[in-house]
Design an enzyme around this catalytic site. Structure first.
Site, PDB file in Angstrom:
ATOM      1  N   ASP A  87     -13.046-110.936  34.142  1.00  0.00           N
ATOM      2  CA  ASP A  87     -12.070-111.234  35.200  1.00  0.00           C
ATOM      3  C   ASP A  87     -11.713-112.728  35.158  1.00  0.00           C
ATOM      4  O   ASP A  87     -10.814-113.170  35.877  1.00  0.00           O
ATOM      5  CB  ASP A  87     -12.560-110.789  36.581  1.00  0.00           C
ATOM      6  CG  ASP A  87     -13.865-111.445  36.993  1.00  0.00           C
ATOM      7  OD1 ASP A  87     -14.514-112.110  36.160  1.00  0.00           O
ATOM      8  OD2 ASP A  87     -14.246-111.283  38.173  1.00  0.00           O
ATOM      9  N   SER A  88     -12.380-113.486  34.276  1.00  0.00           N
ATOM     10  CA  SER A  88     -11.941-114.855  33.983  1.00  0.00           C
ATOM     11  C   SER A  88     -10.495-114.847  33.507  1.00  0.00           C
ATOM     12  O   SER A  88      -9.851-115.900  33.460  1.00  0.00           O
ATOM     13  CB  SER A  88     -12.847-115.494  32.919  1.00  0.00           C
ATOM     14  OG  SER A  88     -12.960-114.652  31.791  1.00  0.00           O
ATOM     15  N   ASP A 130     -14.870-106.191  33.130  1.00  0.00           N
ATOM     16  CA  ASP A 130     -15.305-106.635  34.459  1.00  0.00           C
ATOM     17  C   ASP A 130     -14.654-105.804  35.554  1.00  0.00           C
ATOM     18  O   ASP A 130     -13.453-105.505  35.485  1.00  0.00           O
ATOM     19  CB  ASP A 130     -14.900-108.103  34.668  1.00  0.00           C
ATOM     20  CG  ASP A 130     -16.024-109.073  34.369  1.00  0.00           C
ATOM     21  OD1 ASP A 130     -17.170-108.629  34.107  1.00  0.00           O
ATOM     22  OD2 ASP A 130     -15.760-110.296  34.395  1.00  0.00           O
ATOM     23  N   LYS A 156     -18.808-104.094  34.046  1.00  0.00           N
ATOM     24  CA  LYS A 156     -19.734-105.113  34.538  1.00  0.00           C
ATOM     25  C   LYS A 156     -19.402-105.438  35.981  1.00  0.00           C
ATOM     26  O   LYS A 156     -18.217-105.537  36.328  1.00  0.00           O
ATOM     27  CB  LYS A 156     -19.659-106.376  33.663  1.00  0.00           C
ATOM     28  CG  LYS A 156     -20.535-107.526  34.163  1.00  0.00           C
ATOM     29  CD  LYS A 156     -20.768-108.608  33.108  1.00  0.00           C
ATOM     30  CE  LYS A 156     -19.637-109.572  32.889  1.00  0.00           C
ATOM     31  NZ  LYS A 156     -19.227-110.332  34.101  1.00  0.00           N
ATOM     32  N   GLU A 161     -20.766-107.954  39.499  1.00  0.00           N
ATOM     33  CA  GLU A 161     -21.567-109.095  39.943  1.00  0.00           C
ATOM     34  C   GLU A 161     -22.432-108.686  41.133  1.00  0.00           C
ATOM     35  O   GLU A 161     -21.929-108.135  42.107  1.00  0.00           O
ATOM     36  CB  GLU A 161     -20.643-110.253  40.352  1.00  0.00           C
ATOM     37  CG  GLU A 161     -19.792-110.774  39.203  1.00  0.00           C
ATOM     38  CD  GLU A 161     -18.849-111.898  39.622  1.00  0.00           C
ATOM     39  OE1 GLU A 161     -18.961-112.394  40.759  1.00  0.00           O
ATOM     40  OE2 GLU A 161     -17.995-112.258  38.794  1.00  0.00           O
ATOM     41  N   GLU A 196     -25.694-116.062  34.390  1.00  0.00           N
ATOM     42  CA  GLU A 196     -24.740-117.173  34.313  1.00  0.00           C
ATOM     43  C   GLU A 196     -25.261-118.388  35.077  1.00  0.00           C
ATOM     44  O   GLU A 196     -25.613-118.274  36.261  1.00  0.00           O
ATOM     45  CB  GLU A 196     -23.376-116.739  34.874  1.00  0.00           C
ATOM     46  CG  GLU A 196     -22.360-117.885  34.895  1.00  0.00           C
ATOM     47  CD  GLU A 196     -20.916-117.456  35.121  1.00  0.00           C
ATOM     48  OE1 GLU A 196     -20.628-116.245  35.086  1.00  0.00           O
ATOM     49  OE2 GLU A 196     -20.080-118.346  35.332  1.00  0.00           O
TER      50      GLU A 196
HETATM   51  N1  LIG Z   1     -12.550-120.653  31.197  1.00  0.00           N
HETATM   52  C1  LIG Z   1     -13.532-120.134  31.919  1.00  0.00           C
HETATM   53  N2  LIG Z   1     -14.795-120.224  31.466  1.00  0.00           N
HETATM   54  C2  LIG Z   1     -15.825-119.706  32.175  1.00  0.00           C
HETATM   55  O1  LIG Z   1     -16.979-119.809  31.713  1.00  0.00           O
HETATM   56  C3  LIG Z   1     -15.542-119.043  33.398  1.00  0.00           C
HETATM   57  C4  LIG Z   1     -14.201-118.946  33.817  1.00  0.00           C
HETATM   58  N3  LIG Z   1     -13.222-119.503  33.073  1.00  0.00           N
HETATM   59  N4  LIG Z   1     -13.857-118.284  34.948  1.00  0.00           N
HETATM   60  C5  LIG Z   1     -14.854-117.501  35.622  1.00  0.00           C
HETATM   61  C6  LIG Z   1     -16.149-118.155  35.580  1.00  0.00           C
HETATM   62  C7  LIG Z   1     -16.216-119.456  36.374  1.00  0.00           C
HETATM   63  N5  LIG Z   1     -17.227-120.166  35.641  1.00  0.00           N
HETATM   64  C8  LIG Z   1     -17.621-121.471  35.893  1.00  0.00           C
HETATM   65  C9  LIG Z   1     -16.730-122.391  36.397  1.00  0.00           C
HETATM   66  C10 LIG Z   1     -17.120-123.702  36.619  1.00  0.00           C
HETATM   67  C11 LIG Z   1     -18.416-124.103  36.342  1.00  0.00           C
HETATM   68  C12 LIG Z   1     -18.812-125.520  36.579  1.00  0.00           C
HETATM   69  O2  LIG Z   1     -17.982-126.328  36.945  1.00  0.00           O
HETATM   70  N6  LIG Z   1     -20.079-125.884  36.358  1.00  0.00           N
HETATM   71  C13 LIG Z   1     -20.529-127.293  36.398  1.00  0.00           C
HETATM   72  C14 LIG Z   1     -21.388-127.568  37.590  1.00  0.00           C
HETATM   73  C15 LIG Z   1     -22.779-127.021  37.551  1.00  0.00           C
HETATM   74  C16 LIG Z   1     -23.716-127.561  38.609  1.00  0.00           C
HETATM   75  O3  LIG Z   1     -24.181-128.705  38.406  1.00  0.00           O
HETATM   76  O4  LIG Z   1     -24.007-126.883  39.613  1.00  0.00           O
HETATM   77  C17 LIG Z   1     -21.198-127.635  35.068  1.00  0.00           C
HETATM   78  O5  LIG Z   1     -21.170-128.798  34.703  1.00  0.00           O
HETATM   79  O6  LIG Z   1     -21.670-126.717  34.358  1.00  0.00           O
HETATM   80  C18 LIG Z   1     -19.321-123.182  35.839  1.00  0.00           C
HETATM   81  C19 LIG Z   1     -18.910-121.861  35.620  1.00  0.00           C
HETATM   82  C20 LIG Z   1     -17.655-119.435  34.495  1.00  0.00           C
HETATM   83  N7  LIG Z   1     -16.551-118.544  34.231  1.00  0.00           N
HETATM   84  C1  LIG Z   2     -18.077-115.692  32.107  1.00  0.00           C
HETATM   85  C2  LIG Z   2     -18.252-114.235  31.853  1.00  0.00           C
HETATM   86  C3  LIG Z   2     -19.672-113.810  31.887  1.00  0.00           C
HETATM   87  C4  LIG Z   2     -17.414-113.425  32.807  1.00  0.00           C
HETATM   88  O1  LIG Z   2     -17.867-112.740  33.682  1.00  0.00           O
HETATM   89  C5  LIG Z   2     -15.958-113.523  32.662  1.00  0.00           C
HETATM   90  O2  LIG Z   2     -15.471-113.998  31.619  1.00  0.00           O
HETATM   91  O3  LIG Z   2     -15.267-113.086  33.581  1.00  0.00           O
HETATM   92 MG   LIG Z   3     -16.407-112.187  35.154  1.00  0.00          MG
END
Ligand SMILES: Nc1nc(=O)c2c([nH]1)NC[C@@H]1CN(c3ccc(C(=O)N[C@@H](CCC(=O)O)C(=O)O)cc3)CN21
Ligand SMILES: CC(C)C(=O)C(=O)O
Ligand SMILES: [Mg+2]
EC number: 2.1.2.11
Length: 275
Positions: free
Chosen positions: A44-45, A83, A113, A115, A182
């Protein structure tokens, strides 16, 4: 040969890492499949990387079916997981089964899948009972972004770590065939991976998971400057596209494209008659 829940379980049992990547369309799915990746996730990303939303919440069942059907047409060998979008299963066990059915029946997904942990064990159980393989997704569950107050690493304190372990046990017990972890501390993901019989797939969950997943636009540097800690760029396809486009635009403006080799011919006698 098409990967199945059986071949993926065998990979865990034989310590052969499971590779997973996202795809959202036929052309990309075909390239990913030909690369030999074990499983493709229609995440769903797609709301973010394909549709430009700031989170995954607006993605609909129609979006997911449309993209999943395109991906499954391109994936000959890879096991395709779709998803379940926000509000397609949270509302009831009944909705969960009906919508999982749509993803399999119209999208031709090999698994769905969703959540959530122990709270969604009944949903997982009912979907699995309908002979639809279910993958669970724990840790940073992006559909809870508003409840979490942002995309943040999960399971860091003792209560959260214990809850994550309980969730993992509960989803396996309910019949999940795999568990995505994740943004979970690596040592906690290792413990969960050792505890579970079914494979774990990590994203920001360390190298001891049974497999890894990344969003393809992240690993190929196509989604702007989005670089969470877990993202590694393996090839700069974004720059390759920009360079290719710059060359196309330049040659078109100059008139050097199209050259003779890209043009269709006609007999001069025909043209002379026209003049
Ligand atoms: N392009 C993309 N990649 C992804 O992995 C992804 C998506 N979109 N969309 C759905 C979710 C959202 N996801 C995300 C989005 C942002 C962070 C993030 O900003 N993490 C920071 C902060 C972590 C912390 O310290 O708590 C990092 O630096 O990893 C992590 C996962 C993973 N998924
Ligand atoms: C980041 C992965 C695990 C996901 O759920 C997505 O791409 O939506
Ligand atoms: Mg997802």
């Amino acid at each position: 040969m098409k990967n199945t829940v059986v071949t993926l379980q065998k990979q865990k049992d034989e310590h052969d890492k499971i590779t997973m990547v996202t795809a959202y369309d036929y052309t990309t799915a075909k390239i990913m499949d030909e690369s030999g990746v074990n499983t493709i996730l229609v995440g769903d990303s797609l709301g973010m990387v394909m549709l430009g939303y700031e989170d995954t919440l607006s993605v609909t069942m129609e979006d997911m079916i449309h993209h999943t059907a395109a991906v499954t047409r391109g994936a000959k060998n890879a096991f395709v997981v779709a998803d379940m979008p926000f509000m397609s299963y949270q509302t009831s066990v009944y909705d969960a089964v009906v919508n999982a059915g749509h993803l399999m029946k119209e999208g031709r997904a090999n698994a769905v899948k969703l959540e959530g942990g122990v709270e969604f064990a009944p949903h997982i159980k009912a979907i699995a009972q309908a002979s639809i393989p279910v993958v669970a997704h724990l840790g940073l569950t992006p559909q809870s972004v508003n409840a979490f107050g942002g995309f943040k690493v999960q399971g860091k304190d003792i209560e959260a770590a214990q809850k994550l372990i309980e969730d993992a046990k509960a989803v396996e017990e309910a019949g999940a065939c795999m568990v995505v972890l994740e943004c979970v501390p690596a040592k906690l993901a290792k413990k969960i991976t050792e505890m579970l019989k079914v494979p774990t797939i990590g994203i920001g969950a360390g190298a001891d998971c049974d497999g890894q997943v990344l969003v393809y636009q992240d690993l190929l540097a196509m989604y702007g400057d989005f670089r969470p800690k877990f993202v590694k760029v393996f090839a700069n396809v974004g720059d390759a596209m920009r360079e290719g486009m710059a060359a196309y635009i330049k040659e078109t403006k100059e008139g050097t494209f199209p050259s003779a080799e890209h043009c269709f011919k006609i007999d001069d006698s025909v043209i002379e008659k026209l003049y």
